[in-house]
Scaffold this active site. Structure first.
Site, short mmCIF file in Angstrom:
data_model
loop_
_atom_site.label_atom_id
_atom_site.label_comp_id
_atom_site.label_asym_id
_atom_site.label_seq_id
_atom_site.Cartn_x
_atom_site.Cartn_y
_atom_site.Cartn_z
N HIS A 139 10.06 50.64 69.14
CA HIS A 139 8.81 51.27 68.73
C HIS A 139 7.85 51.25 69.89
O HIS A 139 7.82 50.28 70.65
CB HIS A 139 8.20 50.50 67.53
CG HIS A 139 7.26 51.34 66.74
ND1 HIS A 139 5.96 51.54 67.13
CD2 HIS A 139 7.44 52.07 65.62
CE1 HIS A 139 5.39 52.34 66.26
NE2 HIS A 139 6.26 52.69 65.33
N ASP A 168 12.27 52.88 59.88
CA ASP A 168 13.37 53.76 59.52
C ASP A 168 14.66 53.01 59.26
O ASP A 168 15.55 53.52 58.57
CB ASP A 168 13.62 54.77 60.65
CG ASP A 168 12.48 55.74 60.75
OD1 ASP A 168 12.10 56.27 59.71
OD2 ASP A 168 11.96 55.94 61.85
N1 COA Z 1 18.28 51.33 71.15
C1 COA Z 1 18.64 50.85 72.35
N2 COA Z 1 17.78 50.68 73.37
C2 COA Z 1 16.50 51.00 73.14
C3 COA Z 1 16.06 51.51 71.90
C4 COA Z 1 17.01 51.67 70.88
N3 COA Z 1 16.66 52.17 69.70
N4 COA Z 1 14.74 51.76 71.99
C5 COA Z 1 14.36 51.43 73.22
N5 COA Z 1 15.42 50.97 73.92
C6 COA Z 1 15.42 50.51 75.33
C7 COA Z 1 15.30 51.71 76.28
O1 COA Z 1 16.59 52.21 76.62
C8 COA Z 1 14.59 51.09 77.44
O2 COA Z 1 15.52 50.32 78.17
P1 COA Z 1 15.43 50.17 79.77
O3 COA Z 1 14.12 49.48 80.00
O4 COA Z 1 16.63 49.37 80.13
O5 COA Z 1 15.44 51.56 80.29
C9 COA Z 1 13.62 50.11 76.78
O6 COA Z 1 14.23 49.78 75.54
C10 COA Z 1 12.23 50.68 76.55
O7 COA Z 1 12.36 51.87 75.80
P2 COA Z 1 11.40 53.14 75.87
O8 COA Z 1 12.21 54.36 75.59
O9 COA Z 1 10.60 53.13 77.14
O10 COA Z 1 10.43 52.86 74.69
P3 COA Z 1 9.44 53.93 74.08
O11 COA Z 1 8.24 53.19 73.69
O12 COA Z 1 9.25 55.12 74.93
O13 COA Z 1 10.28 54.46 72.82
C11 COA Z 1 11.09 54.87 70.72
C12 COA Z 1 10.05 54.12 71.55
C13 COA Z 1 10.79 54.69 69.25
C14 COA Z 1 11.00 56.38 71.04
C15 COA Z 1 12.50 54.35 71.08
O14 COA Z 1 12.55 52.96 70.84
C16 COA Z 1 13.59 55.08 70.31
O15 COA Z 1 13.97 56.18 70.71
N6 COA Z 1 14.12 54.47 69.20
C17 COA Z 1 15.17 55.07 68.42
C18 COA Z 1 14.60 56.14 67.51
C19 COA Z 1 13.77 55.56 66.38
O16 COA Z 1 14.21 54.67 65.68
N7 COA Z 1 12.57 56.14 66.20
C20 COA Z 1 11.68 55.77 65.09
C21 COA Z 1 10.39 55.20 65.56
S1 COA Z 1 9.42 54.65 64.19
#
Ligand code: COA
Length: 385
Positions: free
Chosen positions: A268, A322
């Site tokens: 998140h 979710d």
């Molecule tokens: N599974 C595996 N790794 C994850 C992850 C997940 N669901 N969410 C984040 N990470 C990892 C990223 O790969 C990144 O790793 P790195 O530092 O080695 O590159 C690190 O955690 C930071 O992630 P980042 O994408 O920068 O976080 P963000 O704040 O931009 O993204 C979300 C937040 C929600 C977009 C992201 O966690 C995600 O796509 N989750 C899955 C979709 C989801 O459940 N969305 C609902 C949100 S309520």
């Protein structure tokens, strides 16, 4: 060089009294009341009042809001014909975005955004949304439409229209709690989209239509469908390998992480600990899964959570709302492509709350972009390119 903040992370772009989030401590409050307290004690209708008025209603106020909402369960004349002219193959979120937009054409004063009119439009959209979803689902399944019943609550009426029979009190309560938990969540992507749109002094229908488009994305509201797809994939894999699904979870998740693939329902932008909505839904989904014979899915989810905590917990990647809502919706009997519409149905209340706040002291959103392209490029005539 101006500072470019991609994704606007950490930028405070609005004030709100609707919801408060402490991502470090895992706190979520609506108008100051802890989400857990609301999920245990409130109803969705009461939560809507709270979000729109920043205080709980007394009995007369709640009755008034409920009546106004029930008066809007039926669609405006002509909408039903429009709905049953859609292709049955249409995806429910695309249907919803289009039909909420179409509602504006049944409003004689769609552009009015004074406080009273904006609230009425918010009520129109909130009241009609469950009907649009339930009608569409029955229409595409070739079933006769079940018209709404004004004697039923928001949650009970939706399940009644969808399934054609009155839900049990336990089902109604489960669904009502899901509606409460998804109602608002700070300046998330779709809420921001709604506020950006209304900040041009556009209308409530346009703002909520735009928000639905944003919510559909797999990085936002679409993630609950992704969770269920993942659980189904694990079950399929186990069947192919003649193994128990519990035994293929670990290699499946480790492989996904190794390939840098997202595990849906985790992570998140704001929470760096478990999402408080997920904490509540975890307990709750266990109970409803047990009641409906879906305990295996709950156990699989629980194991995924354990593995993720061990593997990526240190990075602050924990279950979000979710993750356990997927099992809950599945146990309630909802089809996969209705999961995100369920989120939208509840979140209309939060989008509207933020639009009302935006209109009260509006300032147009107009950020800037850092230009990184070329300069002084001469124009080349088309024949010379
Ligand atoms: N599974 C595996 N790794 C994850 C992850 C997940 N669901 N969410 C984040 N990470 C990892 C990223 O790969 C990144 O790793 P790195 O530092 O080695 O590159 C690190 O955690 C930071 O992630 P980042 O994408 O920068 O976080 P963000 O704040 O931009 O993204 C979300 C937040 C929600 C977009 C992201 O966690 C995600 O796509 N989750 C899955 C979709 C989801 O459940 N969305 C609902 C949100 S309520």
């Amino acid at each position: 060089m101006p500072l470019v903040v991609k994704g606007l992370e950490g930028i405070v772009a609005s004030e709100t009294k609707s919801s408060f989030i402490d991502g470090e401590k895992g706190i979520l409050e609506y108008a100051g009341i802890a989400i857990d307290d609301l999920a245990r004690n409130s109803t969705f209708e009461e939560t809507v009042y709270l979000l729109w008025n920043k205080r709980l209603p007394n009995k007369a106020e709640l009755d008034e809001l409920s009546t106004m909402l029930r008066d809007r369960y039926e669609l405006p004349p002509g909408m039903e014909q429009r709905l049953v002219a859609l292709p049955t193959s249409a995806q429910p979120m695309h249907m919803l975005r289009t039909m909420v937009s179409a509602l504006s054409m049944h409003d004689l004063e769609p552009n009015k955004i004074d406080a009273v009119s904006a609230r009425r439009k918010a009520l129109n959209i909130l009241g009609h949304t469950p009907t649009l979803i339930a009608y569409f689902d029955r229409y595409r399944r070739g079933l006769p439409l079940v018209h709404p019943r004004k004697d039923l609550s928001f949650a009970a009426n939706f399940l009644y229209m969808l399934n054609g029979k009155e839900p049990t009190p336990a089902m109604t309560r489960a669904f009502d709690i899901c509606m409460i938990l998804h109602a608002d969540h700070g300046l998330n992507n779709s809420t921001f989209a709604a506020r950006v749109i209304i900040s041009t002094l556009s209308d409530m229908y346009s703002a909520i239509t735009g928000a639905i488009g944003s919510l559909r994305g797999p990085l936002h509201g679409g993630a609950n469908e992704g969770v269920m797809e993942m659980l189904t994939e694990i079950e399929k894999l186990a069947a192919e390998q003649h193994k128990n699904p519990m035994d293929v979870i670990e290699p499946y998740i480790l492989d996904r992480l190794k390939r840098k693939e997202l595990v849906m329902g985790f992570g998140h932008r704001v929470y760096k600990t478990i999402d408080p909505r997920a904490t509540f839904l975890k307990t709750f989904s266990k109970q409803i899964a047990a009641d409906t014979g879906n305990l295996k899915l709950y156990e699989m989810s629980s194991k995924i959570e354990e593995i993720m905590a061990r593997e990526v917990g240190a990075k602050g990647i924990f279950p979000n709302v979710d993750f356990y809502s997927a099992t809950t919706y599945h146990s309630i009997g909802l089809k996969l492509d209705l999961f995100t519409p369920m989120f939208a149905m509840s979140r209309v209340s939060g989008w509207a709350a933020h639009c009302l706040e935006q209109l009260d002291g509006n300032r147009l959103f107009r950020p800037a972009a850092e230009y990184t392209g070329a300069h002084n490029v001469p124009y080349t005539a088309i024949g010379n390119r």
